[in-house]
Write a protein that holds these residues in place. Structure first.
Motif, short mmCIF file in Angstrom:
data_model
loop_
_atom_site.label_atom_id
_atom_site.label_comp_id
_atom_site.label_asym_id
_atom_site.label_seq_id
_atom_site.Cartn_x
_atom_site.Cartn_y
_atom_site.Cartn_z
N THR A 193 -28.08 -25.51 -18.94
CA THR A 193 -28.62 -24.55 -18.16
C THR A 193 -28.35 -23.22 -18.63
O THR A 193 -29.11 -22.43 -18.62
CB THR A 193 -27.98 -24.91 -16.70
N ASP A 245 -32.18 -30.20 -10.94
CA ASP A 245 -30.99 -29.87 -10.20
C ASP A 245 -31.62 -28.67 -9.28
O ASP A 245 -31.06 -28.61 -8.08
CB ASP A 245 -29.77 -29.28 -10.94
N GLU A 288 -35.16 -29.01 -19.23
CA GLU A 288 -33.37 -29.09 -19.23
C GLU A 288 -33.11 -30.07 -18.40
O GLU A 288 -32.63 -29.96 -17.32
CB GLU A 288 -32.93 -27.67 -19.17
#
Ligand SMILES: Nc1ncnc2c1ncn2[C@@H]1O[C@H](COP(=O)(O)OP(=O)(O)OP(=O)(O)O)[C@@H](O)[C@H]1O
Ligand SMILES: [Mg+2]
Length: 164
Positions: free
Chosen positions: A22, A40, A80
């Motif tokens: 991240t 996320d 990601e």
């Protein structure tokens, strides 16, 4: 003036938890004016627990669908997701290339002790990750080989320690 179609670019940021995906993806996002996809963050935005793997899978499928639309329009997209399995990375690489996009792989490698220490310091996991469980993740993770790395394009931003 004739219309020239820009080629898109997919940037895959790969690594275990705590490897800095991240952190790097945010830097690249700013540098390249890219669109970043983090499961996320979508789970958090929907107030869904990050451990809900079934929802995570659906979010990743949705993100990949959007990502392909954006790549087809010549934009730069950062994924990601962790991409622990070679097969996941193959799917992304071949899918991007099928759209005429370039595709980079950034693999973030750190010693296990460093990763574990970072996760403990970050203190985000609830319940906290245990050392044995983390060792199991390390065993599952398929580290990209040199042969796999060679299948990707050269990164447009190779060394982030250099200013623009
Ligand atoms: N290059 C680095 N050097 C030192 N610490 C770093 C580095 N990159 C990230 N960190 C720190 O390590 C922790 C984990 O980083 P980050 O959240 O970017 O990892 P991640 O791979 O996205 O993890 P997750 O898979 O759990 O989302 C953070 O606290 C971050 O500030
Ligand atoms: Mg992350």
């Amino acid at each position: 003036m004739p219309f020239v179609q820009r080629a898109g670019r997919l940037i895959v940021v790969c690594g275990l938890s705590g490897s800095g995906k991240t952190t790097l993806a945010r830097t690249l996002e700013g540098r390249l004016r890219a669109i970043r996809f983090s499961p996320d963050e979508w789970l958090d935005a929907l107030s869904i627990n990050r451990h809900r793997e079934d929802v995570r899978e659906k979010i990743e499928a949705l993100q990949w669908k959007f990502a392909q639309d954006l790549l087809a329009q010549g934009l730069t997209v950062i994924i990601e997701w962790g991409t622990w399995a070679r097969s996941e990375r193959d799917t992304l690489r071949l899918g991007a290339r099928a759209l005429g996009a370039a595709v980079e792989l950034h693999y973030l490698a750190e010693p296990v002790d460093v990763l574990f220490e970072r996760l403990q310091r970050r203190g985000r996991e609830n319940p906290p990750i245990e050392r044995d469980a983390f060792s199991r993740w390390v065993a599952i993770f398929q580290v990209p080989t040199l042969e796999e790395m060679a299948l990707f394009d050269e990164p447009v931003v190779a060394d982030l320690s250099h200013p623009d």
